[in-house]
Design a protein around this motif. Sequence first.
Motif, PDB file in Angstrom:
ATOM      1  N   SER A  68      39.852  44.670  49.220  1.00  0.00           N
ATOM      2  CA  SER A  68      40.063  43.965  47.949  1.00  0.00           C
ATOM      3  C   SER A  68      40.862  42.683  48.167  1.00  0.00           C
ATOM      4  O   SER A  68      40.617  41.673  47.497  1.00  0.00           O
ATOM      5  CB  SER A  68      40.792  44.857  46.954  1.00  0.00           C
ATOM      6  OG  SER A  68      40.023  45.991  46.660  1.00  0.00           O
ATOM      7  N   ALA A  69      41.812  42.702  49.094  1.00  0.00           N
ATOM      8  CA  ALA A  69      42.595  41.503  49.397  1.00  0.00           C
ATOM      9  C   ALA A  69      41.694  40.416  49.987  1.00  0.00           C
ATOM     10  O   ALA A  69      41.796  39.239  49.611  1.00  0.00           O
ATOM     11  CB  ALA A  69      43.718  41.835  50.376  1.00  0.00           C
ATOM     12  N   MET A  74      38.736  35.336  49.170  1.00  0.00           N
ATOM     13  CA  MET A  74      37.465  34.601  49.162  1.00  0.00           C
ATOM     14  C   MET A  74      37.180  33.981  47.793  1.00  0.00           C
ATOM     15  O   MET A  74      36.467  32.986  47.709  1.00  0.00           O
ATOM     16  CB  MET A  74      36.313  35.516  49.585  1.00  0.00           C
ATOM     17  CG  MET A  74      36.388  35.879  51.062  1.00  0.00           C
ATOM     18  SD  MET A  74      35.124  37.031  51.570  1.00  0.00           S
ATOM     19  CE  MET A  74      33.670  36.042  51.411  1.00  0.00           C
ATOM     20  N   ARG A  75      37.731  34.575  46.744  1.00  0.00           N
ATOM     21  CA  ARG A  75      37.588  34.013  45.398  1.00  0.00           C
ATOM     22  C   ARG A  75      38.671  32.982  45.104  1.00  0.00           C
ATOM     23  O   ARG A  75      38.768  32.488  43.986  1.00  0.00           O
ATOM     24  CB  ARG A  75      37.668  35.116  44.353  1.00  0.00           C
ATOM     25  CG  ARG A  75      36.471  36.020  44.286  1.00  0.00           C
ATOM     26  CD  ARG A  75      36.543  36.920  43.068  1.00  0.00           C
ATOM     27  NE  ARG A  75      37.860  37.502  42.862  1.00  0.00           N
ATOM     28  CZ  ARG A  75      38.185  38.765  43.108  1.00  0.00           C
ATOM     29  NH1 ARG A  75      37.276  39.579  43.580  1.00  0.00           N
ATOM     30  NH2 ARG A  75      39.397  39.206  42.872  1.00  0.00           N
ATOM     31  N   ALA A  76      39.490  32.675  46.102  1.00  0.00           N
ATOM     32  CA  ALA A  76      40.583  31.694  46.000  1.00  0.00           C
ATOM     33  C   ALA A  76      41.676  32.160  45.048  1.00  0.00           C
ATOM     34  O   ALA A  76      42.340  31.363  44.404  1.00  0.00           O
ATOM     35  CB  ALA A  76      40.059  30.325  45.579  1.00  0.00           C
ATOM     36  N   SER A  77      41.863  33.457  44.961  1.00  0.00           N
ATOM     37  CA  SER A  77      42.949  34.021  44.171  1.00  0.00           C
ATOM     38  C   SER A  77      44.052  34.448  45.134  1.00  0.00           C
ATOM     39  O   SER A  77      44.109  35.584  45.595  1.00  0.00           O
ATOM     40  CB  SER A  77      42.439  35.212  43.362  1.00  0.00           C
ATOM     41  OG  SER A  77      43.490  35.798  42.656  1.00  0.00           O
ATOM     42  N   ILE A  78      44.933  33.510  45.441  1.00  0.00           N
ATOM     43  CA  ILE A  78      45.941  33.705  46.471  1.00  0.00           C
ATOM     44  C   ILE A  78      46.951  34.790  46.080  1.00  0.00           C
ATOM     45  O   ILE A  78      47.277  35.665  46.880  1.00  0.00           O
ATOM     46  CB  ILE A  78      46.667  32.372  46.766  1.00  0.00           C
ATOM     47  CG1 ILE A  78      45.672  31.280  47.152  1.00  0.00           C
ATOM     48  CG2 ILE A  78      47.737  32.565  47.822  1.00  0.00           C
ATOM     49  CD1 ILE A  78      44.922  31.573  48.419  1.00  0.00           C
ATOM     50  N   VAL A  79      47.449  34.755  44.869  1.00  0.00           N
ATOM     51  CA  VAL A  79      48.483  35.700  44.436  1.00  0.00           C
ATOM     52  C   VAL A  79      47.941  37.132  44.438  1.00  0.00           C
ATOM     53  O   VAL A  79      48.579  38.053  44.964  1.00  0.00           O
ATOM     54  CB  VAL A  79      49.019  35.312  43.041  1.00  0.00           C
ATOM     55  CG1 VAL A  79      49.983  36.351  42.514  1.00  0.00           C
ATOM     56  CG2 VAL A  79      49.666  33.944  43.083  1.00  0.00           C
ATOM     57  N   LEU A  80      46.763  37.325  43.863  1.00  0.00           N
ATOM     58  CA  LEU A  80      46.175  38.654  43.833  1.00  0.00           C
ATOM     59  C   LEU A  80      45.837  39.133  45.243  1.00  0.00           C
ATOM     60  O   LEU A  80      46.012  40.316  45.570  1.00  0.00           O
ATOM     61  CB  LEU A  80      44.920  38.663  42.953  1.00  0.00           C
ATOM     62  CG  LEU A  80      44.358  40.026  42.573  1.00  0.00           C
ATOM     63  CD1 LEU A  80      45.408  40.847  41.845  1.00  0.00           C
ATOM     64  CD2 LEU A  80      43.121  39.863  41.740  1.00  0.00           C
ATOM     65  N   GLY A  81      45.388  38.217  46.105  1.00  0.00           N
ATOM     66  CA  GLY A  81      45.107  38.580  47.496  1.00  0.00           C
ATOM     67  C   GLY A  81      46.353  39.029  48.227  1.00  0.00           C
ATOM     68  O   GLY A  81      46.327  39.996  49.000  1.00  0.00           O
TER      69      GLY A  81
END
Length: 97
Positions: A68-69, A74-81
């Motif tokens: 999931s990280a 890959m979706r450019a969601s740095i905080v969630l990653g």
Amino acid sequence: MQVQGFFEWLGQALGAVIRFIVDGLDWIFGGLAHAGGNFIEGLSRTLGMDTSLISIIALVVGLILLYSAVRAFMRASIVLGIIWALLGLWLLSWIIH
């Protein structure tokens, strides 16, 4: 008398065929169970973790969190990653000695 001998022979032949099928299936599934047990034993010994069902489930959940990280990065969601990666690494470090 000959009819009774024929049916006795037929019953023995059918019983032998069924016994052969059951023994073959027992051999196949016994081999698969033995191979699966050896796989889990080797995996847990290499990672330094217990072979309990809880440890295996925690390993799978930790790998899913890391996956999931990667998807979040890959979706450019740095905080969630970063959150998913920290949770996954925390769980994996908890079960791996």
